[in-house]
Design a protein around this motif. Structure first.
Motif, short mmCIF file in Angstrom:
data_model
loop_
_atom_site.label_atom_id
_atom_site.label_comp_id
_atom_site.label_asym_id
_atom_site.label_seq_id
_atom_site.Cartn_x
_atom_site.Cartn_y
_atom_site.Cartn_z
N HIS A 88 0.83 -1.20 0.00
CA HIS A 88 0.00 0.00 0.00
C HIS A 88 0.87 1.25 0.00
N ALA A 89 1.88 1.26 0.85
CA ALA A 89 2.74 2.45 0.95
C ALA A 89 3.50 2.70 -0.34
N VAL A 90 4.07 1.65 -0.91
CA VAL A 90 4.84 1.81 -2.16
C VAL A 90 3.91 2.20 -3.30
N ALA A 91 2.74 1.59 -3.39
CA ALA A 91 1.79 1.92 -4.45
C ALA A 91 1.31 3.36 -4.32
N ALA B 163 11.74 6.38 -13.98
CA ALA B 163 12.59 6.44 -12.79
C ALA B 163 11.78 6.17 -11.53
N SER B 164 10.59 6.72 -11.45
CA SER B 164 9.73 6.50 -10.28
C SER B 164 9.34 5.03 -10.16
N LEU B 165 9.03 4.40 -11.28
CA LEU B 165 8.68 2.99 -11.25
C LEU B 165 9.87 2.13 -10.83
N ALA B 166 11.05 2.47 -11.32
CA ALA B 166 12.25 1.71 -10.94
C ALA B 166 12.53 1.83 -9.45
N VAL C 209 9.97 -3.40 -3.22
CA VAL C 209 8.93 -4.41 -3.01
C VAL C 209 9.34 -5.77 -3.55
N HIS C 210 8.56 -6.76 -3.17
CA HIS C 210 8.75 -8.13 -3.64
C HIS C 210 7.38 -8.69 -3.98
N GLY C 211 7.35 -9.84 -4.60
CA GLY C 211 6.08 -10.50 -4.88
C GLY C 211 5.28 -9.84 -5.98
N ARG C 212 3.95 -9.93 -5.86
CA ARG C 212 3.07 -9.50 -6.94
C ARG C 212 3.23 -8.03 -7.30
N LEU C 213 3.41 -7.16 -6.33
CA LEU C 213 3.57 -5.75 -6.67
C LEU C 213 4.86 -5.55 -7.47
N ALA D 65 4.99 -3.37 -15.90
CA ALA D 65 4.60 -2.02 -16.33
C ALA D 65 5.81 -1.25 -16.85
N THR D 66 6.92 -1.36 -16.15
CA THR D 66 8.14 -0.68 -16.58
C THR D 66 8.58 -1.22 -17.93
#
Length: 138
Positions: A30-33, A67-70, A76-80, A87-88
């Motif tokens: 949630h925080a990273v998203a 850059a933001s996506l990277a 994170v790990h897993g599905r996110l 997406a990247t």
């Protein structure tokens, strides 16, 4: 497939997995998203705000998205992580675009995108940002 189509497919899959509770995002997800969604919104904004920008600025903003996506992917790990990685990858054509003239020199394979390609990439980012917002709320 166009990058907009790939992002749409990824977004639909992520939303379905969350809806079916196959993917239950963690508080860290949630925080990273949330941070990624805010960063994407800051970089791309609305359709009206980007349509009038010079191409060099539009390309700069799209590169900020990558850059933001990277950065988000690194946390994170897993599905996110898998979602952000896909997406990247879908947005990587942006890395081969150039907004400046070649001036008779090498371009390292960079090509000028069409106005439609800019618009498609920006719309793909807005769709991605929307899905990240949904992940935040899940």
């Amino acid at each position: 497939m166009s990058m907009q189509t790939v992002i749409e497919d990824l977004a639909e899959e992520a939303e379905r997995l969350i809806r079916e509770q196959v993917w239950v995002p963690t508080p860290a997800d949630h925080a990273v998203a949330a941070k990624a969604a805010a960063d994407l919104h800051a970089a791309i904004g609305t359709t009206q705000s980007h349509g009038t920008l010079p191409t060099v600025e539009r390309l700069e903003h799209l590169r900020e998205v990558l850059a933001s996506l990277a950065i988000a992917l690194a946390h994170v790990h897993g599905r996110l992580a898998w979602f952000l990685g896909a997406a990247t990858t879908a947005l990587t054509p942006v890395l081969h675009w150039r907004a400046l003239p070649a001036e008779d020199g090498p371009t390292f394979g960079a090509v000028p995108p069409t106005p439609q390609e800019y618009t498609e990439a920006e719309e793909a980012v807005r769709r991605l940002q929307h899905t990240l917002t949904l992940i935040t709320a899940a």
